[in-house]
Design an enzyme around this catalytic site. Structure first.
Site, PDB file in Angstrom:
ATOM      1  N   PHE A 127       0.426  10.854   0.569  1.00  9.28           N
ATOM      2  CA  PHE A 127       0.420  10.173   1.869  1.00  9.28           C
ATOM      3  C   PHE A 127       1.530  10.755   2.761  1.00  9.28           C
ATOM      4  CE2 PHE A 127       1.257   6.550   4.684  1.00  9.28           C
ATOM      5  CZ  PHE A 127      -0.037   6.212   5.057  1.00  9.28           C
ATOM      6  N   ASP A 204       4.000   5.560  -6.007  1.00  9.51           N
ATOM      7  CA  ASP A 204       3.590   4.816  -4.817  1.00  9.51           C
ATOM      8  C   ASP A 204       2.281   4.102  -5.172  1.00  9.51           C
ATOM      9  OD1 ASP A 204       2.577   3.903  -2.372  1.00  9.51           O
ATOM     10  OD2 ASP A 204       3.523   5.545  -1.258  1.00  9.51           O
ATOM     11  N   TYR A 229       0.145  -5.335   2.482  1.00  9.97           N
ATOM     12  CA  TYR A 229      -0.841  -5.693   3.528  1.00  9.97           C
ATOM     13  C   TYR A 229      -2.209  -5.088   3.263  1.00  9.97           C
ATOM     14  CZ  TYR A 229       0.957  -1.208   5.303  1.00  9.97           C
ATOM     15  OH  TYR A 229       1.359   0.091   5.418  1.00  9.97           O
ATOM     16  N   LYS A 230      -2.352  -4.321   2.183  1.00 10.01           N
ATOM     17  CA  LYS A 230      -3.649  -3.711   1.863  1.00 10.01           C
ATOM     18  C   LYS A 230      -4.445  -4.698   1.010  1.00 10.01           C
ATOM     19  CE  LYS A 230      -1.979   0.826   2.963  1.00 10.01           C
ATOM     20  NZ  LYS A 230      -1.286   2.040   2.558  1.00 10.01           N
ATOM     21  N   ARG A 378     -13.552   6.790   5.455  1.00  9.10           N
ATOM     22  CA  ARG A 378     -13.122   6.107   4.244  1.00  9.10           C
ATOM     23  C   ARG A 378     -13.810   4.748   4.159  1.00  9.10           C
ATOM     24  NH1 ARG A 378      -6.761   5.476   3.131  1.00  9.10           N
ATOM     25  NH2 ARG A 378      -7.049   4.167   4.966  1.00  9.10           N
TER      26      ARG A 378
HETATM   27  C1  PLP Z   1      -0.339   2.673   3.434  1.00 13.99           C
HETATM   28  C2  PLP Z   1       0.580   3.559   2.670  1.00 13.99           C
HETATM   29  C3  PLP Z   1       1.941   3.624   3.005  1.00 13.99           C
HETATM   30  C4  PLP Z   1       2.457   2.892   4.211  1.00 13.99           C
HETATM   31  O1  PLP Z   1       3.827   2.820   4.334  1.00 13.99           O
HETATM   32  P1  PLP Z   1       4.446   1.864   5.476  1.00 13.99           P
HETATM   33  O2  PLP Z   1       5.871   2.047   5.399  1.00 13.99           O
HETATM   34  O3  PLP Z   1       3.953   0.479   5.172  1.00 13.99           O
HETATM   35  O4  PLP Z   1       3.850   2.313   6.775  1.00 13.99           O
HETATM   36  C5  PLP Z   1       2.763   4.407   2.211  1.00 13.99           C
HETATM   37  N1  PLP Z   1       2.273   5.098   1.153  1.00 13.99           N
HETATM   38  C6  PLP Z   1       0.952   5.063   0.831  1.00 13.99           C
HETATM   39  C7  PLP Z   1       0.460   5.829  -0.351  1.00 13.99           C
HETATM   40  C8  PLP Z   1       0.072   4.308   1.582  1.00 13.99           C
HETATM   41  O5  PLP Z   1      -1.228   4.278   1.273  1.00 13.99           O
END
Ligand code: PLP
Length: 407
Positions: A127, A204, A229-230, A378
């Site tokens: 990411f 992560d 939040y996911k 997606r």
């Molecule tokens: C959604 C996501 C993030 C988001 O990080 P934020 O700090 O909440 O914006 C980070 N890593 C991965 C793998 C994600 O899917």
């Protein structure tokens, strides 16, 4: 089986009625990016404002509630999340900050834990925030990034990690479920290989937590972060969680030395000594209001159980792939996600030239996936809020839109 039979046989079907309606939405394909709000969340936020905030005012920080005084929420809510979703015992998880900030804090802590190790391993398809944060840490600490080139349709493998780790490796960072392909990395094997090289493993879990089963303690994972939040339904920008294996609490030290992570913060004395245990990961005042919706998400997950959630998730992605193969592949759509359900997370990615324009047409018709470069749409299938009929409806609209865009 058809969608009606699958919905009739689904033991989690009743959870769908517990979410607030989104009247113009035909199919929500993005619960992996922002979960839908449960009805109780709206009630809970209102009750919190009236009873907790107005009723208790500053006393709320220390006077106990169901979840302890607010000061204790990072660890209390963290422990609940760890039990429901992480396969982790208590005292190793806190809720705080954003995923990006926690990633920085834990990755920096890992890189700083051994000054002789100056290499960080990461893959090119991780990411963006993960890659950027590590680039910043490498520049700041004089470290080097060792990039693994991953196949965008799959993801990072133990063999690839084994080929690059060595006596200079400080840290291996990987996503457990890849944000594009949905590939589930073999976290246990990669962690073992990392340990054999004497390095630390940071996972992560943003696209795993609340969707696939995790066994952080059993896998020997050192550090982990993830979004709430996911799949956990914490609401837009809800705080992240961080996990630090108990055995590292004495040796790993994060760089943002704030008062809330200090031993006895209200002593307000000179000098910083980290609080005992994982509390030292906290830096500033805990985001209490932003944690309130997460409590509803956790409640639902505790009730459903992560094993049942994962079983439905696999059934949903398998059902979607069946329709995609029959209806969309003949139109030139390519599946860039694993076929093997054991290696496939809660979403799939489809690719076709011009999909960016198809996305606009889908949104206009109430079908809401998201778009990821290059040419990827997606399809995220959040198990508690998605029915098989909804998947079927959404993919039928997608077929229509592709046919129209081609003519
Ligand atoms: C959604 C996501 C993030 C988001 O990080 P934020 O700090 O909440 O914006 C980070 N890593 C991965 C793998 C994600 O899917």
């Amino acid at each position: 089986m058809n969608a009606e039979d699958l919905d009739a046989a689904d033991p989690l079907a009743h959870f769908r009625d517990r979410f607030l309606p989104s009247p113009d939405v035909v199919t929500y394909f993005d619960g992996n990016s922002l979960g839908r709000p449960p009805i109780v969340t709206a009630e809970r936020i209102e009750a919190f404002v009236r009873e907790e905030w107005a009723g208790r005012l500053i006393r709320g920080w220390t006077e106990p509630t169901d979840q302890g005084g607010w000061m204790e929420w990072p660890g209390q809510v963290g422990d609940r999340l760890a039990a429901a979703a992480l396969g982790a015992g208590p005292g190793q998880t806190v809720v705080a900050d954003s995923t990006t900030v926690l990633l920085y804090k834990l990755a920096r802590a890992a890189v700083d834990s051994d000054p002789d190790r100056r290499e960080i391993v990461v893959d090119t398809d991780n990411f963006p925030t993960d890659r950027y944060v590590l680039e910043g840490i490498a520049a700041e600490r004089g470290a080097t990034l060792r990039w693994i080139e991953t196949d965008p349709a799959t993801g990072i493998t133990p063999e690839q990690v084994a080929a690059v780790v060595g006596p200079a490796t400080a840290l291996v960072l990987a996503s457990h479920v890849a944000y594009r392909s949905g590939w589930i990395a073999d976290a246990e094997a990669i962690t073992r290989i990392t340990h054999d090289a004497g390095a630390l493993a940071l996972w992560d879990l943003s696209h795993s937590v609340g969707s696939v089963e995790l066994e952080l303690d059993a896998w020997g994972v050192d550090l982990a972060v993830g979004c709430t939040y996911k799949y956990l339904g914490g609401g837009p920008g809800s705080p992240a969680f961080g996990y630090v294996r108990r055995g590292l609490h004495e040796s790993v030290r994060q760089p943002i030395q704030g008062w809330m992570g200090r031993r006895d913060p209200f002593e307000m004395g000179p000098g910083y000594t980290p609080a005992a245990g994982v509390r030292g990961v906290v830096s500033g005042t805990p985001p209490i209001l932003a944690m309130v919706p997460l409590l509803s998400g956790l409640e639902m997950l505790e009730e459903a159980g992560i094993a049942a959630v994962r079983a439905k998730s696999v059934a949903l992605t398998a059902f979607a792939l069946e329709i995609v193969d029959a209806e969309l592949v003949p139109l030139g759509v390519e599946v860039v996600s694993p076929r093997d359900p054991a290696r496939r997370g809660g979403h799939i990615t489809l690719r076709r030239n011009g999909f960016r324009h198809v996305l606009d047409a889908l949104w206009a018709r109430g079908v809401i996936p998201d778009y990821r470069e290059p040419d990827g749409i997606r399809i995220g299938l959040s198990p508690l809020s998605t029915s098989f009929a909804e998947v079927e409806r959404g993919l039928a609209v997608m077929r229509d839109v592709i046919v129209q865009s081609a003519s």
